[in-house]
Design a protein around this motif. Sequence first.
Motif, short mmCIF file in Angstrom:
data_model
loop_
_atom_site.label_atom_id
_atom_site.label_comp_id
_atom_site.label_asym_id
_atom_site.label_seq_id
_atom_site.Cartn_x
_atom_site.Cartn_y
_atom_site.Cartn_z
N TYR A 94 11.04 14.67 -5.50
CA TYR A 94 10.36 14.08 -6.64
C TYR A 94 9.19 13.19 -6.24
CZ TYR A 94 13.03 9.82 -5.67
OH TYR A 94 13.57 8.70 -5.07
N LEU A 95 9.07 12.89 -4.94
CA LEU A 95 7.92 12.11 -4.46
C LEU A 95 6.85 13.01 -3.83
CD1 LEU A 95 9.57 8.91 -2.94
CD2 LEU A 95 8.51 9.22 -5.19
N GLY A 96 7.02 14.32 -3.96
CA GLY A 96 5.98 15.24 -3.51
C GLY A 96 4.75 15.15 -4.40
N PRO A 97 3.65 15.74 -3.98
CA PRO A 97 2.41 15.65 -4.76
C PRO A 97 2.49 16.42 -6.07
CG PRO A 97 2.15 17.15 -2.90
CD PRO A 97 3.48 16.48 -2.71
N PHE A 98 1.80 15.92 -7.07
CA PHE A 98 1.71 16.58 -8.36
C PHE A 98 1.03 17.92 -8.18
CE2 PHE A 98 -0.30 16.71 -12.77
CZ PHE A 98 0.90 16.96 -13.43
N LEU A 99 1.43 18.92 -8.94
CA LEU A 99 0.94 20.28 -8.74
C LEU A 99 -0.52 20.48 -9.11
CD1 LEU A 99 2.58 22.53 -11.52
CD2 LEU A 99 1.71 20.22 -11.82
N MET A 100 -1.16 19.49 -9.72
CA MET A 100 -2.56 19.58 -10.08
C MET A 100 -3.33 18.42 -9.44
SD MET A 100 -2.07 20.46 -14.12
CE MET A 100 -3.82 20.53 -14.46
N ASP A 101 -4.53 18.68 -9.05
CA ASP A 101 -5.38 17.64 -8.47
C ASP A 101 -6.09 16.93 -9.62
OD1 ASP A 101 -6.83 16.00 -6.86
OD2 ASP A 101 -8.23 17.55 -6.15
N VAL A 102 -5.52 15.81 -10.05
CA VAL A 102 -6.06 15.08 -11.20
C VAL A 102 -6.71 13.80 -10.69
CG1 VAL A 102 -5.54 14.06 -13.44
CG2 VAL A 102 -4.18 15.98 -12.61
N PRO A 103 -7.95 13.56 -11.03
CA PRO A 103 -8.62 12.33 -10.56
C PRO A 103 -7.90 11.08 -11.07
CG PRO A 103 -10.20 13.88 -11.52
CD PRO A 103 -8.85 14.41 -11.84
N GLY A 104 -7.93 10.04 -10.27
CA GLY A 104 -7.35 8.77 -10.67
C GLY A 104 -8.10 8.17 -11.84
N PRO A 140 10.15 4.13 -4.86
CA PRO A 140 9.55 3.42 -5.98
C PRO A 140 10.21 3.78 -7.30
CG PRO A 140 8.17 5.28 -5.38
CD PRO A 140 9.27 5.22 -4.35
N THR A 141 9.97 2.98 -8.31
CA THR A 141 10.55 3.25 -9.62
C THR A 141 9.76 4.37 -10.31
OG1 THR A 141 9.19 1.52 -10.64
CG2 THR A 141 11.38 0.88 -9.83
N PRO A 142 10.33 4.97 -11.35
CA PRO A 142 9.73 6.18 -11.92
C PRO A 142 8.27 6.08 -12.30
CG PRO A 142 11.97 5.98 -12.69
CD PRO A 142 11.67 4.71 -11.93
N ARG A 143 7.77 4.94 -12.76
CA ARG A 143 6.38 4.91 -13.21
C ARG A 143 5.40 5.13 -12.06
NH1 ARG A 143 5.55 -1.23 -15.32
NH2 ARG A 143 6.65 -2.34 -13.69
N ASP A 144 5.88 5.06 -10.81
CA ASP A 144 5.04 5.35 -9.66
C ASP A 144 5.34 6.71 -9.04
OD1 ASP A 144 3.41 3.04 -9.58
OD2 ASP A 144 5.06 1.87 -8.72
N TRP A 145 6.19 7.51 -9.69
CA TRP A 145 6.46 8.85 -9.18
C TRP A 145 5.24 9.74 -9.45
CZ3 TRP A 145 12.15 10.10 -11.03
CH2 TRP A 145 13.03 9.21 -10.40
N PRO A 146 4.89 10.58 -8.49
CA PRO A 146 3.66 11.39 -8.63
C PRO A 146 3.61 12.25 -9.88
CG PRO A 146 4.42 11.41 -6.36
CD PRO A 146 5.49 10.70 -7.15
N HIS A 175 13.99 22.71 -12.18
CA HIS A 175 14.02 21.38 -12.76
C HIS A 175 13.20 20.45 -11.87
CE1 HIS A 175 16.27 18.66 -15.53
NE2 HIS A 175 15.99 17.75 -14.61
N GLY A 176 12.25 19.73 -12.45
CA GLY A 176 11.37 18.89 -11.65
C GLY A 176 10.30 19.69 -10.93
N PHE A 177 9.85 20.77 -11.54
CA PHE A 177 8.97 21.73 -10.87
C PHE A 177 7.60 21.16 -10.49
CE2 PHE A 177 7.93 22.17 -15.37
CZ PHE A 177 6.56 22.34 -15.38
N GLU A 178 7.17 20.08 -11.13
CA GLU A 178 5.79 19.62 -10.92
C GLU A 178 5.50 19.20 -9.49
OE1 GLU A 178 7.10 18.36 -15.11
OE2 GLU A 178 7.93 18.33 -13.06
#
Length: 500
Positions: free
Chosen positions: A265-275, A312-318, A472-475
């Motif tokens: 669940y701490l792996g990178p998000f599947l899309m490259d989204v700018p900060g 980290p807590t969920p709000r910082d999960w990728p 489950h958690g595919f992102e």
Amino acid sequence: MTAFVLVSEICTGGWIWRETAARLRESGAEVHPATLTGMGDRRHLARPDTDLETHIEDVVQLVDHTDAPDLVLVGHGYGIHPVLGAAERRPGRVARIVYLDAGMPQDGAPAVRLVPDQAIRDRLTEQPAGDSRPVPPPASDDWQRWGSIADVPEDALARLTRLAVPQPVRTLTQPLRLSGTAAGLPTTGILCTANGSSITMVEAQVRLGDPRFRALVDPEVGFLELGTGHWPMLSAPAELAGVLLRAAAGEGHRLAAAAPERPAYLGPFLMDVPGRPRERTGRVDLHLPDAERPCPAVVFVHGGPVSEHVQPTPRDWPALVGYARYAAQLGAVGAVVDHRLHGIGDYGRAAEDVAAAVDLVRADPRVDADRVALWFFSGGALLSAEWLAAPPPWLRCVAATYPLFSPPPGWGLADDRFRPAAGVRTAGRLPVVLTRVGLEKAEFAATVEEFLAAAGDCGARVEVIDVPDAHHGFETIDHTGQARSAVERAMRSVLGHLGS
């Protein structure tokens, strides 16, 4: 010879093991079904001062009067508390501890924390210290609140109700003290899958990195499953006897030697989204779009339960950060709520956190308070029920991704407050965007089908986005074109309902 000491769930005594004990004896085992102090019959109820210490001493006495070289202590539900207390005092006499559809008590925690019935938990938490009233046994229609009664025959359920006795309150409220003297003993967890527990779910908890679960990867810890409810000695006594014999022989599934250095669940998000600019207020992070006027908002609600020890807590999960940034990139405020769903008893508190977060978001001058969507993930989807049941006019859409739409029986959430399948029946024309993964846990997939059936019955507006080859958690684990397309479609659908 192997000897079993069998310690049962609340309000019951040794009689509940009758059929399973007979099968174990037929195999050549010595069997001691424990009837703890005050748990025999209604003519000899426990004294008000009966507490957990009393029940621990009862089990110790059974251990001391057993000569068998291989002694297995079995704790069912509440029964694991006196079992662990006795094992701490006689670690050299115990060959194995078996957790039969039981939680993992922690040092200093009372048994009430693991009671599935939330009404009982609330009552005992608020009960004055001097109040010694026992917990009455459930009525025939209420056993489900203590755990699934799947497969229990009607006559067995009637017998359970007839013979059950009040539980001494101090057995549930006195803290269990564990010094660690029995920590190295071999253990087996027997999981009753119809009660909502499984090896897959245990492995998921370990992957979250909760330090309390590190002990579960020890090679001396094994897991077995029974395809029945919380009362296997009534619903599947022969099968339970067989599984207990396998446990005594050391059989069982072993978990991976260690949790991965970086949980999935701490792996990178599947899309490259700018900060995007991010502001943190209390439990809410706002990811802000480039805009000069108030924008719609999407409030993202994470799943769980997630232990308070996980960092980290969920709000910082990728994944959640990625979704919020993506919403901001497309012109909406992305809000992530760090709610306090730390255990199955925390759904009420988590619901309050989400409601407070929504109020905070809507009060922000950069948000169009009349255009808000709520997006729920995994076990957090149970929190959608109240919003579906009575949607306010400003709630333009509810989304759910790989959701759990009905609580497992063993969670004790028996009312409709956390049952989206009931809530959707009065959702009216509120749009629901549901992302369903093909490689889902069976227990989650069944609740989605129940929800869709209820939605179909009432004509609710549900858009289903299928991701056949996703988990489950595919992102953060399935970086495929199919998965990215599903996220894009879900986001654009939600924003479309917001008029963005």
